[in-house]
Write an enzyme that holds these catalytic residues in place. Sequence first.
Site, mmCIF file in Angstrom:
data_model
loop_
_atom_site.group_PDB
_atom_site.id
_atom_site.type_symbol
_atom_site.label_atom_id
_atom_site.label_comp_id
_atom_site.label_asym_id
_atom_site.label_seq_id
_atom_site.Cartn_x
_atom_site.Cartn_y
_atom_site.Cartn_z
ATOM 1 N N SER A 240 76.991 7.736 71.044
ATOM 2 C CA SER A 240 77.231 7.910 69.584
ATOM 3 C C SER A 240 78.079 9.292 68.617
ATOM 4 O O SER A 240 79.211 9.472 69.149
ATOM 5 C CB SER A 240 76.828 7.475 68.269
ATOM 6 N N HIS A 270 72.404 1.815 73.691
ATOM 7 C CA HIS A 270 72.105 2.635 72.144
ATOM 8 C C HIS A 270 71.750 1.957 70.932
ATOM 9 O O HIS A 270 70.609 1.167 71.306
ATOM 10 C CB HIS A 270 73.834 3.303 72.141
ATOM 11 N N HIS A 317 64.140 6.024 76.770
ATOM 12 C CA HIS A 317 64.506 6.961 76.099
ATOM 13 C C HIS A 317 64.701 8.009 77.618
ATOM 14 O O HIS A 317 64.881 8.063 78.228
ATOM 15 C CB HIS A 317 64.018 7.590 75.174
ATOM 16 N N ARG A 326 60.106 8.910 65.396
ATOM 17 C CA ARG A 326 61.269 7.619 64.126
ATOM 18 C C ARG A 326 60.356 6.635 64.134
ATOM 19 O O ARG A 326 60.423 5.719 63.383
ATOM 20 C CB ARG A 326 62.706 7.678 64.571
ATOM 21 N N ASP A 372 64.548 2.176 67.574
ATOM 22 C CA ASP A 372 64.879 0.362 67.614
ATOM 23 C C ASP A 372 63.471 -0.216 67.679
ATOM 24 O O ASP A 372 64.034 -1.456 67.514
ATOM 25 C CB ASP A 372 65.390 0.224 68.755
HETATM 26 N N1 HAX Z 1 62.592 -1.426 79.987
HETATM 27 C C1 HAX Z 1 62.905 -1.887 81.530
HETATM 28 N N2 HAX Z 1 63.179 -0.265 82.034
HETATM 29 C C2 HAX Z 1 63.801 0.543 81.947
HETATM 30 C C3 HAX Z 1 62.681 0.232 80.637
HETATM 31 C C4 HAX Z 1 63.116 -0.323 79.180
HETATM 32 N N3 HAX Z 1 62.708 -0.282 78.581
HETATM 33 N N4 HAX Z 1 63.418 2.062 80.691
HETATM 34 C C5 HAX Z 1 63.538 2.362 80.989
HETATM 35 N N5 HAX Z 1 64.514 1.662 82.080
HETATM 36 C C6 HAX Z 1 64.445 1.867 83.429
HETATM 37 C C7 HAX Z 1 66.446 1.596 83.453
HETATM 38 O O1 HAX Z 1 66.678 0.303 83.666
HETATM 39 C C8 HAX Z 1 66.260 2.006 85.130
HETATM 40 O O2 HAX Z 1 65.891 1.730 86.317
HETATM 41 P P1 HAX Z 1 67.295 1.692 87.507
HETATM 42 O O3 HAX Z 1 67.197 2.499 88.227
HETATM 43 O O4 HAX Z 1 66.895 -0.058 88.289
HETATM 44 O O5 HAX Z 1 68.464 1.821 87.008
HETATM 45 C C9 HAX Z 1 65.374 3.275 85.563
HETATM 46 O O6 HAX Z 1 63.809 2.494 84.773
HETATM 47 C C10 HAX Z 1 65.326 4.976 84.737
HETATM 48 O O7 HAX Z 1 66.108 4.930 83.473
HETATM 49 P P2 HAX Z 1 65.514 5.943 82.957
HETATM 50 O O8 HAX Z 1 65.765 7.709 83.874
HETATM 51 O O9 HAX Z 1 63.542 6.142 81.955
HETATM 52 O O10 HAX Z 1 66.385 5.857 81.509
HETATM 53 P P3 HAX Z 1 67.230 5.878 80.954
HETATM 54 O O11 HAX Z 1 67.679 7.731 80.916
HETATM 55 O O12 HAX Z 1 68.643 6.028 82.075
HETATM 56 O O13 HAX Z 1 67.948 5.363 80.309
HETATM 57 C C11 HAX Z 1 67.811 4.363 78.293
HETATM 58 C C12 HAX Z 1 67.748 5.684 78.906
HETATM 59 C C13 HAX Z 1 67.249 3.685 76.741
HETATM 60 C C14 HAX Z 1 69.109 3.883 78.138
HETATM 61 C C15 HAX Z 1 66.705 2.793 79.094
HETATM 62 O O14 HAX Z 1 65.044 3.683 78.539
HETATM 63 C C16 HAX Z 1 66.393 1.278 77.741
HETATM 64 O O15 HAX Z 1 67.274 1.164 78.407
HETATM 65 N N6 HAX Z 1 65.734 1.420 77.402
HETATM 66 C C17 HAX Z 1 65.676 0.003 76.964
HETATM 67 C C18 HAX Z 1 67.146 -0.271 75.389
HETATM 68 C C19 HAX Z 1 66.860 0.307 74.369
HETATM 69 O O16 HAX Z 1 65.826 0.735 73.563
HETATM 70 N N7 HAX Z 1 68.075 1.736 74.257
HETATM 71 C C20 HAX Z 1 67.790 2.230 72.464
HETATM 72 C C21 HAX Z 1 67.533 3.937 73.064
HETATM 73 C C22 HAX Z 1 67.321 4.771 71.722
HETATM 74 C C23 HAX Z 1 68.788 5.057 71.296
HETATM 75 O O17 HAX Z 1 70.022 5.345 71.950
HETATM 76 N N8 HAX Z 1 68.699 4.527 69.922
HETATM 77 O O18 HAX Z 1 70.098 4.123 69.766
#
Ligand code: HAX
Length: 444
Positions: A240, A270, A317, A326, A372
């Site tokens: 964002s 996000h 994250h 938070r 979240d």
């Molecule tokens: N559950 C299951 N698997 C997860 C995970 C979770 N909560 N978090 C990361 N992973 C997985 C990823 O999908 C990725 O898998 P692949 O290799 O198969 O693609 C692997 O672990 C490595 O990811 P990472 O490097 O740890 O995380 P990223 O930096 O790629 O992504 C995310 C960060 C926040 C998008 C990710 O942790 C996620 O999808 N979390 C769940 C959704 C979420 O809570 N989003 C909100 C984040 C905070 C925010 O921005 N709020 O607005």
Amino acid sequence: MSRLKDKLHEKIEQWRPRTARLLEEYGDVVVDKVTISKLIGGMRGLKCLVTDISYLDPNEGIRYRGYTLPEVFEKLPKPKGAGMPYVEGLFHLLLTGEIPSEKEISDIVDEFSKRRILPRYLYEVIDAFPCCSHPMTIFSAAILTMHRESFFAKKYHGGISKQDYWDPMFEDSLNLLAKLPEIATYIYAKLYRDGKRIQSNPNLDMGGNFAFMMGKDKPYDDVSRLHFIIHSDHESGNVSAHAGHLVGSSLADIYQAISAMINGLAGPLHGLANQEVLRWLQELMGKMEGQIPTEDELKQYVWDTLNLGQVIPGYGHAVLRKTDPRYTLQREFSLKQMPDDPLFQVVNMLYKIVPPILKEQGKAKNPWPNVDAQSGIIQWHYGVREYDFYTVLFGIGRAIGICANLIWDRALMYPLERPKSLTTEMLEEIAGIRKKTEETDKEK
Ligand code: HAX
């Protein structure tokens, strides 16, 4: 608004030589290394943006202008009888780097109150959306529609010095921030209350007025203040913030940039994750027919989600490597205000259960909860159960930080953002793969 604007002007004049010196004398100093994994991997962790509004430490969490969140909550003045600080005080802090006095805050409260009235056409635009529209779509469109109000756009087309861009951006930011709670609560009334709207109370601060327009009693005013403050900024690389900065860098006005940032926030990885957490928890509670699950049942549910190839919403994250402060602040609030809430109890159990499972699965770099994981259940507890709406609340808070960033972007005269892209073939050549393949072909 001359007091805040004068202070800001003074800070800008002091800051500009620092940026200019870095650029002119140290422009070639290397900051980071761009590897192929950064190019393909969403530039994760690449140090390539500048902001002075906030800084995210992977282990400590966010600092606003150098203050940790607990410090922000301790130092910012609070409305009489409130447990949480003025959101307007946070805006002052993000913009100037200084903790405001009561007088400075009351100036901003008055200013927001004066600027809060929505143009008539905005109600018509919101009313024109079909009832099943997602509130984030309406929110973004409503903000964009106000582009015609932009003082910056008018000044730019009339001819204004680059040195002065920040001034109309500041005016536009105040106009927009003052209106966001009004827009959001009107959308809420339209979608979920048969259009029955509560008019705002001009004598209240932003958090108090938001609670009033939502028709909620105390402590929902504090819930709103807490929510807007913790969601306001998370440095500038998140989707964002980056979307807002990128669009703003083309000298798009605040309405266009904030609408873009809202669209970035609307993605499930996000901001929409807060809605996803509630959807996921409700699905579980549906399966459990309202009973609180046992630890074993909860573990199974987490594994089932992972085995379906889905993420656990509210965990993980891109930058953080510890429990999000938070999350902790909201947990502390919940422990104090709603310890017996059944969803809070489940969320608390998840805090114990999810990290070891994510570690065992071995994929997520950060197994800990983010903001979240907690925010939606507080809203649910206080009767805001339409979880589609939760990201709009996030958006109001986030707009405060992005407006502060955009004002400073223009103040420091940051240019159009325009990184360079390469083709896959070029990357293969850089990696040495392509040449090897050609040699192998020749050998054949
Ligand atoms: N559950 C299951 N698997 C997860 C995970 C979770 N909560 N978090 C990361 N992973 C997985 C990823 O999908 C990725 O898998 P692949 O290799 O198969 O693609 C692997 O672990 C490595 O990811 P990472 O490097 O740890 O995380 P990223 O930096 O790629 O992504 C995310 C960060 C926040 C998008 C990710 O942790 C996620 O999808 N979390 C769940 C959704 C979420 O809570 N989003 C909100 C984040 C905070 C925010 O921005 N709020 O607005």
